[in-house]
Design a protein around this motif. Sequence first.
Motif, PDB file in Angstrom:
ATOM      1  N   PRO A  98     113.907   9.116 -58.016  1.00 13.44           N
ATOM      2  CA  PRO A  98     113.756  10.364 -57.253  1.00 13.44           C
ATOM      3  C   PRO A  98     112.661  11.294 -57.755  1.00 13.44           C
ATOM      4  CG  PRO A  98     115.783  10.383 -58.547  1.00 13.44           C
ATOM      5  CD  PRO A  98     115.262   8.981 -58.587  1.00 13.44           C
ATOM      6  N   LEU A  99     112.129  11.058 -58.951  1.00 16.48           N
ATOM      7  CA  LEU A  99     111.031  11.884 -59.452  1.00 16.48           C
ATOM      8  C   LEU A  99     109.702  11.133 -59.467  1.00 16.48           C
ATOM      9  CD1 LEU A  99     112.812  13.753 -62.391  1.00 16.48           C
ATOM     10  CD2 LEU A  99     112.346  14.582 -60.073  1.00 16.48           C
ATOM     11  N   GLU A 100     109.704   9.928 -58.903  1.00 16.52           N
ATOM     12  CA  GLU A 100     108.477   9.130 -58.838  1.00 16.52           C
ATOM     13  C   GLU A 100     107.519   9.743 -57.815  1.00 16.52           C
ATOM     14  OE1 GLU A 100     106.935   6.734 -56.616  1.00 16.52           O
ATOM     15  OE2 GLU A 100     107.099   4.784 -57.600  1.00 16.52           O
ATOM     16  N   TYR A 101     106.229   9.415 -57.934  1.00 15.75           N
ATOM     17  CA  TYR A 101     105.205  10.111 -57.151  1.00 15.75           C
ATOM     18  C   TYR A 101     105.391   9.959 -55.642  1.00 15.75           C
ATOM     19  CZ  TYR A 101     102.677   5.792 -56.000  1.00 15.75           C
ATOM     20  OH  TYR A 101     102.333   4.568 -55.500  1.00 15.75           O
ATOM     21  N   ARG A 102     105.967   8.838 -55.185  1.00 17.69           N
ATOM     22  CA  ARG A 102     106.153   8.674 -53.746  1.00 17.69           C
ATOM     23  C   ARG A 102     107.184   9.658 -53.207  1.00 17.69           C
ATOM     24  NH1 ARG A 102     106.954   2.249 -53.843  1.00 17.69           N
ATOM     25  NH2 ARG A 102     107.679   2.825 -55.940  1.00 17.69           N
ATOM     26  N   HIS A 103     108.258   9.860 -53.948  1.00 16.66           N
ATOM     27  CA  HIS A 103     109.204  10.886 -53.529  1.00 16.66           C
ATOM     28  C   HIS A 103     108.565  12.277 -53.613  1.00 16.66           C
ATOM     29  CE1 HIS A 103     112.917   8.240 -53.755  1.00 16.66           C
ATOM     30  NE2 HIS A 103     113.071   8.927 -52.653  1.00 16.66           N
ATOM     31  N   ARG A 104     107.725  12.475 -54.595  1.00 18.02           N
ATOM     32  CA  ARG A 104     107.077  13.779 -54.742  1.00 18.02           C
ATOM     33  C   ARG A 104     106.171  14.090 -53.553  1.00 18.02           C
ATOM     34  NH1 ARG A 104     107.491  16.425 -59.508  1.00 18.02           N
ATOM     35  NH2 ARG A 104     108.536  15.342 -61.224  1.00 18.02           N
ATOM     36  N   GLN A 105     105.561  13.077 -52.963  1.00 13.56           N
ATOM     37  CA  GLN A 105     104.771  13.301 -51.751  1.00 13.56           C
ATOM     38  C   GLN A 105     105.654  13.830 -50.626  1.00 13.56           C
ATOM     39  OE1 GLN A 105     102.737   9.141 -52.110  1.00 13.56           O
ATOM     40  NE2 GLN A 105     101.478  10.331 -50.713  1.00 13.56           N
TER      41      GLN A 105
END
Length: 265
Positions: A98-105
């Motif tokens: 949930p904190l990986e860059y894809r979720h961050r997008q």
Amino acid sequence: PVFEHTTPGIIDIHTHFSSDMDSKAHLEATKTSDKTVVFGGTDNDAVKAQVDLAPDRLIFFTRIYPDKKGFMDELERTHQDLGAKGIKLGPVYCQVHPLEYRHRQIYAYAEKHNLPILTHMAETPSRSGPLEYARPIHMDSAAMDYPDLKIILAHMGHPWIGETISIVRRQPNVYADISALYYRPFQFYSAIRLAIEYSDRPTVQKLFFGSDYMGGSTGRFIPQVAVDGVRNMNHIVGEAGFPKIPEEIINNILHNDSLSILGIS
């Protein structure tokens, strides 16, 4: 803050639909609530078509899988072209932290466009991904990094209910729904008591009703059964001498105006 947004009706913040489900059954069952949020699996167009059958009471949330190619294009399409009012996520199901860059997008887009996210940060019997990805504690960091993003933690983050309550208590834009808890009566009762004991009204008033309708294989998720389960949460007390959940709090959960709080018109 203490929220006083209430409505005489009921808002169901958590129901599912997909093209292989019974459209008429969904339309009938969701009449229990005045307004119902609907999201699906991989077919957002099927969910949108279902919502369009009763647009006065059904609200479309897009389901986004950050492990799929073009997931941001799908988010933009379903928001800008289909009119999605929010986003449903499930990190443990797509095997993306949930904190990986894809979720961050996704978080950045949602914050920019004032779209709330409802994310499955709770246990699941599915072995689709590591349970670590379902820990609600990760959304505390997300809330710090995206302070204007409205986040709903599904199922009160069970079994990590204490984590969920701590995050909801300290983060002004984080909430939780109580979907799929009522049929575990002791856990449900204990969860609400814990929320009361941590901070009484402020935290409890950030809990939203949800049924999880069509999210399971049994009839226990039917909206009316879920409503009855919330109303009867004190039956677990029996003659054990445990303190009852005040009726005021039960009514607030059932009649919390989650849509106004989330900025959904």
